[in-house]
Design a protein around this motif. Structure first.
Motif, PDB file in Angstrom:
ATOM      1  N   ASP A  16       0.816  -1.222   0.000  1.00 13.10           N
ATOM      2  CA  ASP A  16       0.000   0.000   0.000  1.00 13.10           C
ATOM      3  C   ASP A  16       0.850   1.271   0.000  1.00 13.10           C
ATOM      4  OD1 ASP A  16      -2.328  -1.468   0.012  1.00 13.10           O
ATOM      5  OD2 ASP A  16      -2.522  -1.419   2.190  1.00 13.10           O
ATOM      6  N   ASP A  17       2.073   1.184   0.532  1.00 11.73           N
ATOM      7  CA  ASP A  17       2.910   2.375   0.643  1.00 11.73           C
ATOM      8  C   ASP A  17       3.873   2.532  -0.540  1.00 11.73           C
ATOM      9  OD1 ASP A  17       4.506   0.209   1.332  1.00 11.73           O
ATOM     10  OD2 ASP A  17       5.547   1.268   2.948  1.00 11.73           O
ATOM     11  N   THR A  18       3.710   1.698  -1.571  1.00  9.41           N
ATOM     12  CA  THR A  18       4.569   1.778  -2.756  1.00  9.41           C
ATOM     13  C   THR A  18       3.728   1.641  -4.027  1.00  9.41           C
ATOM     14  OG1 THR A  18       4.968  -0.611  -2.777  1.00  9.41           O
ATOM     15  CG2 THR A  18       6.546   0.735  -1.566  1.00  9.41           C
ATOM     16  N   THR A  19       4.305   2.093  -5.128  1.00  5.81           N
ATOM     17  CA  THR A  19       3.673   1.891  -6.435  1.00  5.81           C
ATOM     18  C   THR A  19       4.746   1.984  -7.513  1.00  5.81           C
ATOM     19  OG1 THR A  19       1.756   2.457  -7.802  1.00  5.81           O
ATOM     20  CG2 THR A  19       3.057   4.305  -6.960  1.00  5.81           C
ATOM     21  N   VAL A  20       4.394   1.570  -8.705  1.00  2.40           N
ATOM     22  CA  VAL A  20       5.305   1.617  -9.847  1.00  2.40           C
ATOM     23  C   VAL A  20       4.623   2.397 -10.970  1.00  2.40           C
ATOM     24  CG1 VAL A  20       6.554   0.261 -11.576  1.00  2.40           C
ATOM     25  CG2 VAL A  20       6.292  -0.634  -9.244  1.00  2.40           C
ATOM     26  N   LYS A  79       6.652   7.156   3.207  1.00  2.00           N
ATOM     27  CA  LYS A  79       6.669   6.871   4.640  1.00  2.00           C
ATOM     28  C   LYS A  79       5.773   7.917   5.277  1.00  2.00           C
ATOM     29  CE  LYS A  79      11.341   5.058   4.537  1.00  2.00           C
ATOM     30  NZ  LYS A  79      12.723   5.274   4.930  1.00  2.00           N
ATOM     31  N   ALA A  80       4.494   7.583   5.412  1.00  6.46           N
ATOM     32  CA  ALA A  80       3.493   8.558   5.836  1.00  6.46           C
ATOM     33  C   ALA A  80       3.766   9.100   7.232  1.00  6.46           C
ATOM     34  CB  ALA A  80       2.105   7.943   5.769  1.00  6.46           C
ATOM     35  N   THR A  81       4.262   8.268   8.153  1.00  4.03           N
ATOM     36  CA  THR A  81       4.503   8.743   9.520  1.00  4.03           C
ATOM     37  C   THR A  81       5.617   9.782   9.552  1.00  4.03           C
ATOM     38  OG1 THR A  81       5.971   6.865   9.918  1.00  4.03           O
ATOM     39  CG2 THR A  81       3.688   6.637  10.634  1.00  4.03           C
ATOM     40  N   GLU A  82       6.596   9.646   8.639  1.00  2.00           N
ATOM     41  CA  GLU A  82       7.689  10.619   8.571  1.00  2.00           C
ATOM     42  C   GLU A  82       7.410  11.716   7.550  1.00  2.00           C
ATOM     43  OE1 GLU A  82      11.261   8.410   7.796  1.00  2.00           O
ATOM     44  OE2 GLU A  82      10.709   6.899   9.272  1.00  2.00           O
ATOM     45  N   LYS A  83       6.317  11.547   6.802  1.00  2.74           N
ATOM     46  CA  LYS A  83       5.933  12.490   5.748  1.00  2.74           C
ATOM     47  C   LYS A  83       7.034  12.666   4.697  1.00  2.74           C
ATOM     48  CE  LYS A  83       2.621  15.078   8.533  1.00  2.74           C
ATOM     49  NZ  LYS A  83       1.618  14.091   8.424  1.00  2.74           N
ATOM     50  N   THR A  84       7.667  11.530   4.321  1.00  3.25           N
ATOM     51  CA  THR A  84       8.710  11.562   3.300  1.00  3.25           C
ATOM     52  C   THR A  84       8.406  10.542   2.215  1.00  3.25           C
ATOM     53  OG1 THR A  84      10.079   9.925   4.446  1.00  3.25           O
ATOM     54  CG2 THR A  84      10.503  12.246   4.950  1.00  3.25           C
ATOM     55  N   GLY A  85       9.018  10.743   1.075  1.00  2.68           N
ATOM     56  CA  GLY A  85       8.849   9.820  -0.030  1.00  2.68           C
ATOM     57  C   GLY A  85      10.137   9.648  -0.801  1.00  2.68           C
ATOM     58  N   THR A  86      10.208   8.564  -1.559  1.00  2.00           N
ATOM     59  CA  THR A  86      11.384   8.263  -2.372  1.00  2.00           C
ATOM     60  C   THR A  86      10.934   7.929  -3.789  1.00  2.00           C
ATOM     61  OG1 THR A  86      12.436   7.294  -0.430  1.00  2.00           O
ATOM     62  CG2 THR A  86      13.435   6.806  -2.553  1.00  2.00           C
ATOM     63  N   ILE A  87      11.677   8.444  -4.752  1.00  2.00           N
ATOM     64  CA  ILE A  87      11.435   8.156  -6.163  1.00  2.00           C
ATOM     65  C   ILE A  87      12.716   7.542  -6.725  1.00  2.00           C
ATOM     66  CG2 ILE A  87      10.880   9.104  -8.434  1.00  2.00           C
ATOM     67  CD1 ILE A  87       9.658  11.551  -6.929  1.00  2.00           C
ATOM     68  N   TRP A 130       1.470  11.550  -6.641  1.00  2.00           N
ATOM     69  CA  TRP A 130       1.146  10.342  -5.870  1.00  2.00           C
ATOM     70  C   TRP A 130       1.727  10.435  -4.461  1.00  2.00           C
ATOM     71  CZ3 TRP A 130       3.646   6.399  -3.319  1.00  2.00           C
ATOM     72  CH2 TRP A 130       2.860   5.312  -2.952  1.00  2.00           C
ATOM     73  N   LEU A 131       2.977  10.879  -4.352  1.00  2.00           N
ATOM     74  CA  LEU A 131       3.601  11.001  -3.028  1.00  2.00           C
ATOM     75  C   LEU A 131       2.828  11.981  -2.147  1.00  2.00           C
ATOM     76  CD1 LEU A 131       7.400  11.044  -3.954  1.00  2.00           C
ATOM     77  CD2 LEU A 131       6.139   9.198  -2.822  1.00  2.00           C
ATOM     78  N   ARG A 132       2.451  13.123  -2.704  1.00  2.00           N
ATOM     79  CA  ARG A 132       1.692  14.119  -1.928  1.00  2.00           C
ATOM     80  C   ARG A 132       0.332  13.580  -1.492  1.00  2.00           C
ATOM     81  NH1 ARG A 132       3.083  17.996  -6.253  1.00  2.00           N
ATOM     82  NH2 ARG A 132       5.150  18.716  -5.718  1.00  2.00           N
ATOM     83  N   GLN A 133      -0.358  12.884  -2.397  1.00  2.00           N
ATOM     84  CA  GLN A 133      -1.667  12.319  -2.072  1.00  2.00           C
ATOM     85  C   GLN A 133      -1.572  11.265  -0.973  1.00  2.00           C
ATOM     86  OE1 GLN A 133      -3.083  10.832  -5.805  1.00  2.00           O
ATOM     87  NE2 GLN A 133      -3.621  12.866  -6.580  1.00  2.00           N
ATOM     88  N   ASN A 134      -0.387  10.684  -0.815  1.00  2.00           N
ATOM     89  CA  ASN A 134      -0.187   9.639   0.181  1.00  2.00           C
ATOM     90  C   ASN A 134       0.565  10.149   1.416  1.00  2.00           C
ATOM     91  OD1 ASN A 134      -1.204   6.847  -0.836  1.00  2.00           O
ATOM     92  ND2 ASN A 134      -0.409   7.934  -2.620  1.00  2.00           N
ATOM     93  N   GLY A 135       0.633  11.465   1.589  1.00  2.00           N
ATOM     94  CA  GLY A 135       1.115  12.050   2.828  1.00  2.00           C
ATOM     95  C   GLY A 135       2.528  12.563   2.865  1.00  2.00           C
ATOM     96  N   ALA A 136       3.285  12.456   1.777  1.00  2.00           N
ATOM     97  CA  ALA A 136       4.687  12.917   1.783  1.00  2.00           C
ATOM     98  C   ALA A 136       4.754  14.435   1.591  1.00  2.00           C
ATOM     99  CB  ALA A 136       5.473  12.218   0.687  1.00  2.00           C
ATOM    100  N   LYS A 137       5.534  15.066   2.421  1.00  2.00           N
ATOM    101  CA  LYS A 137       5.783  16.501   2.287  1.00  2.00           C
ATOM    102  C   LYS A 137       7.179  16.742   1.677  1.00  2.00           C
ATOM    103  CE  LYS A 137       2.190  17.906   4.837  1.00  2.00           C
ATOM    104  NZ  LYS A 137       0.964  18.005   4.126  1.00  2.00           N
TER     105      LYS A 137
END
Length: 99
Positions: free
Chosen positions: A35-39, A57-65, A87-94
């Motif tokens: 749920d926390d990843t996609t391609v 990583k919604a709890t840390e509000k970060t994402g990786t591409i 997608w990252l923003r919609q899933n909580g990444a700042k």
């Protein structure tokens, strides 16, 4: 040129395409099932020209591409980056990191 979310039916084609990038071969199947990843895949004339592995990583509000692009994909990277960031923003990444 089209950027779309990959599904299980695309997996073998993507694995063949990223043969030259072993780090993607290991991660790609895992990113399809969580749920926390996609391609994301970028195609031109039904040929894959780039993929992005996205993880949030919604709890840390970060994402990786993680990007893997061929020459033509590099020329069209703004489209895959925009969809990745959305997608990252919609899933909580700042914040995000591009690898």
């Amino acid at each position: 040129m089209e950027v779309k979310f990959a599904d299980k039916a695309d997996l073998n084609r993507l694995l063949d395409w990223c043969d030259a990038a072993p780090e993607f071969l290991d991660k790609l199947p895992q990113y399809m099932d969580r749920d926390d990843t996609t391609v994301l895949m970028m195609e031109k004339d039904e040929e894959v020209i780039g993929i992005a592995l996205l993880k949030v990583k919604a709890t840390e509000k970060t994402g990786t591409i993680w990007l893997h692009l061929n020459r033509e994909g590099t020329e069209n990277h703004p489209q895959i980056m925009q969809k990745s960031l959305n997608w990252l923003r919609q899933n909580g990444a700042k914040d995000y990191t591009v690898i």
